[in-house]
Enzyme design. Structure first.
Site, PDB file in Angstrom:
ATOM      1  N   ASP A 317       0.819  -1.216   0.000  1.00 44.53           N
ATOM      2  CA  ASP A 317       0.000   0.000   0.000  1.00 44.53           C
ATOM      3  C   ASP A 317       0.856   1.271   0.000  1.00 44.53           C
ATOM      4  O   ASP A 317       2.024   1.254   0.387  1.00 44.53           O
ATOM      5  CB  ASP A 317      -0.898   0.028   1.236  1.00 44.53           C
ATOM      6  CG  ASP A 317      -2.024  -0.982   1.178  1.00 44.53           C
ATOM      7  OD1 ASP A 317      -2.015  -1.830   0.268  1.00 44.53           O
ATOM      8  OD2 ASP A 317      -2.904  -0.925   2.062  1.00 44.53           O
ATOM      9  N   ASP A 318       0.207   2.358  -0.410  1.00 46.05           N
ATOM     10  CA  ASP A 318       0.667   3.741  -0.213  1.00 46.05           C
ATOM     11  C   ASP A 318       1.696   4.244  -1.215  1.00 46.05           C
ATOM     12  O   ASP A 318       2.020   5.429  -1.207  1.00 46.05           O
ATOM     13  CB  ASP A 318       1.233   3.953   1.198  1.00 46.05           C
ATOM     14  CG  ASP A 318       0.171   3.852   2.269  1.00 46.05           C
ATOM     15  OD1 ASP A 318      -1.003   3.632   1.918  1.00 46.05           O
ATOM     16  OD2 ASP A 318       0.502   3.979   3.455  1.00 46.05           O
ATOM     17  N   HIS A 368      -5.908   2.979  -4.040  1.00 42.71           N
ATOM     18  CA  HIS A 368      -5.895   3.164  -2.575  1.00 42.71           C
ATOM     19  C   HIS A 368      -6.302   4.583  -2.207  1.00 42.71           C
ATOM     20  O   HIS A 368      -5.900   5.095  -1.160  1.00 42.71           O
ATOM     21  CB  HIS A 368      -4.501   2.827  -2.034  1.00 42.71           C
ATOM     22  CG  HIS A 368      -4.445   2.595  -0.549  1.00 42.71           C
ATOM     23  ND1 HIS A 368      -5.428   1.917   0.149  1.00 42.71           N
ATOM     24  CD2 HIS A 368      -3.505   2.940   0.384  1.00 42.71           C
ATOM     25  CE1 HIS A 368      -5.099   1.847   1.438  1.00 42.71           C
ATOM     26  NE2 HIS A 368      -3.938   2.476   1.603  1.00 42.71           N
ATOM     27  N   HIS A 372      -5.483   9.057   0.852  1.00 42.68           N
ATOM     28  CA  HIS A 372      -5.596   8.190   2.030  1.00 42.68           C
ATOM     29  C   HIS A 372      -6.514   8.708   3.135  1.00 42.68           C
ATOM     30  O   HIS A 372      -6.198   8.599   4.326  1.00 42.68           O
ATOM     31  CB  HIS A 372      -4.191   7.948   2.609  1.00 42.68           C
ATOM     32  CG  HIS A 372      -4.047   6.648   3.346  1.00 42.68           C
ATOM     33  ND1 HIS A 372      -4.529   6.462   4.629  1.00 42.68           N
ATOM     34  CD2 HIS A 372      -3.452   5.479   3.012  1.00 42.68           C
ATOM     35  CE1 HIS A 372      -4.230   5.243   5.043  1.00 42.68           C
ATOM     36  NE2 HIS A 372      -3.588   4.618   4.072  1.00 42.68           N
ATOM     37  N   HIS A 459       3.717  -2.185   3.115  1.00 41.65           N
ATOM     38  CA  HIS A 459       3.777  -0.832   2.554  1.00 41.65           C
ATOM     39  C   HIS A 459       5.127  -0.623   1.885  1.00 41.65           C
ATOM     40  O   HIS A 459       6.163  -0.785   2.532  1.00 41.65           O
ATOM     41  CB  HIS A 459       3.568   0.224   3.647  1.00 41.65           C
ATOM     42  CG  HIS A 459       2.230   0.141   4.316  1.00 41.65           C
ATOM     43  ND1 HIS A 459       1.939  -0.791   5.289  1.00 41.65           N
ATOM     44  CD2 HIS A 459       1.097   0.865   4.134  1.00 41.65           C
ATOM     45  CE1 HIS A 459       0.678  -0.637   5.687  1.00 41.65           C
ATOM     46  NE2 HIS A 459       0.142   0.367   4.999  1.00 41.65           N
TER      47      HIS A 459
END
Length: 493
Positions: A317-318, A368, A372, A459
């Protein structure tokens, strides 16, 4: 820490969700009405259009750009912060870093300079959320302008604040927004602003005069000023600064004819580069090399039969992040492992070359959100815009729109599902790598908890997480695991 034992239902949930309208349509207008809906949208990264479309700034053209990101997955303490580090603008970067670090320390209750544990100690509980995102305003010639938007749901009121940061490459120094205006013209600026504000609902004229009378606080009061593409100046005030709190935020838009005589030499350069931006940014950095982009190309479709062999889906993620994502792609190629990247839209816009490299190597690219936020706290239009804007960036980078999304913090409800056709993906193995920056601990967590058909949360913005991957790949490959994308795993269930 949030756990997701009921993984299979989420994996099997396919895209049969209705799509709603793309974005909030509230407008600030040239007259500078308060426009609180639009300002709330901006805090969520949902202001109309992408930053490139609004400001003419394409972040992928800024050589050596590093997006400094941090986030948690704690269900009771949700934060996501990001700000850009541009070669040459070190003083400006340091100023943004100090602000972001201070806000995060306060939010977490760790105190200035304290080590984050990802735990809220201020009693804010499950409703807390801190989101700090950025937008480039100008990045041309020898000037750079960035707005940081902060949403702190643990604060009173709307919790929203915005500040613009400026860098003067010619002088080699960071500047405040007020330095766009010449010293001897600031009284005239205040008069023009007061004239625009007087008479609006929630404004007390006598109180307004008192607010602007304190010249020592003028830089803090006028800390969000943005030159417009037509040469004007847009000034935004946080809630409870110039009017009653219930009235929300106020925006003043001054035309070019009013603004131009008031500008400093720096302000005139900013105006010129905003109206007619050049193709390059030169802030005097000695060098700004771009990180190498992996060139691996997938050798056909993945034919792994997950009904016959043990499969596992690693998800990251991210990102993308430079150089972490590029390093990760090199590791994955060594083991012919395929994974799913759940990318953040503002990072896709900054590093589309890394997203292309992900897709070219046979990995899956998912959504995603743009910056966020907790999607369950947004309106349906804001949710749709967060996801649609990110999907558009992914498609622009790879040629293919995503079909999956991972809701930040794993927070998803009926409202979120109804706002998109994307299919949500959660996880059942949480490495807590955002909390523990320890490669050995991260690797051991995956190796210990890995099971057939697991979906693992990691991540790729953290160097320690990327460094854990070789040991994970080596050990689990020896145990007979095959690394596949989430969609490939779903197809076998």
């Amino acid at each position: 820490m949030r756990k997701h034992p009921a993984l299979l239902p989420s994996l099997l949930l396919l895209g049969s969700l209705a799509l709603t309208t793309a974005c909030s349509s509230a407008s600030t207008g040239s007259s500078g009405s308060s426009g609180s809906a639009t300002q709330d949208a901006r805090a969520q990264g949902t202001a109309s259009g992408s930053s490139a479309a609004v400001t003419g700034v394409d972040p992928s053209r800024i050589k050596g750009l590093d997006v400094v990101s941090d986030s948690s997955e704690h269900s009771a303490c949700r934060y996501a912060t990001s700000y850009p580090a541009v070669p040459g603008a070190d003083a400006m970067t340091a100023s943004m870093k100090k602000y972001v670090s201070g806000r995060l320390a306060t939010f977490l209750g760790t105190g200035s300079g304290g080590q984050s544990t990802g735990e809220c100690t201020d009693g804010s509980g499950a409703g807390s959320e801190l989101n700090i995102s950025y937008q480039f305003l100008v990045a041309s010639g020898d000037v750079l302008g960035v707005r940081l938007s902060t949403l702190d749901r643990a604060s009173v009121g709307d919790g929203l604040s915005t500040t613009t940061y400026w860098y003067d490459g010619a002088a080699g120094r960071a500047r405040t927004a007020l330095e766009l205006i010449a010293d001897d013209e600031r009284t005239a600026l205040v008069a023009a602003v007061e004239k625009q504000l007087k008479g609006r609902e929630g404004i007390d004229a006598s109180q307004l005069n008192s607010t602007f009378a304190d010249k020592t606080g003028l830089a803090d009061l006028l800390d969000d000023m943005e030159p417009t593409a037509n040469g004007g100046l847009r000034i935004e005030f946080d809630r409870d600064t110039v009017g009653v709190p219930a009235a929300g935020r106020y925006v003043v838009s001054l035309p070019r004819a009013t603004v131009t005589p008031l500008l400093s030499a720096f302000g005139r350069r900013v105006q010129r580069q905003t109206v007619s931006p050049g193709g390059t940014l030169d802030l005097g950095a000695s060098s700004a090399p771009s990180a190498a982009t992996p060139t691996q190309t997938a050798s056909g479709t993945d034919t792994t039969d997950c009904k016959q062999v043990k499969c596992i889906a690693l998800t990251f993620d991210d990102g993308p992040a430079a150089p972490e994502t590029a390093t990760l792609l090199e590791y994955l190629a060594q083991y012919k492992a395929r994974v799913t990247f759940f990318t953040v839209g503002q990072n896709v816009a900054a590093h589309p070359e890394l997203v292309r490299a992900e897709a070219r190597a046979g990995h899956e690219v998912g959504n995603h959100s743009w910056n966020h936020p907790d999607l369950t706290k947004l309106t349906p239009d804001q949710i749709a815009y967060q996801l649609d804007r990110t999907s558009a960036a992914i498609k622009a980078a790879t040629g293919t729109a995503p079909t999956l999304f991972r809701p930040p913090y794993g927070a998803v409800d009926a409202k979120v599902k109804s706002a998109t056709t994307l299919s949500p993906v959660l996880w059942d193995v949480d490495t807590e790598d955002w909390k523990y920056r320890d490669s050995a601990k991260v690797a051991n967590t995956v190796i210990t908890k890995a099971a057939r058909n697991s979906v693992v949360l990691m991540h790729d913005i953290h160097p320690t997480s990327v460094a854990a991957v070789p040991e994970i790949l080596r050990t689990l490959t020896a145990r007979g695991f095959h690394f596949v994308t989430v969609s490939h795993l779903r197809a076998a269930l």
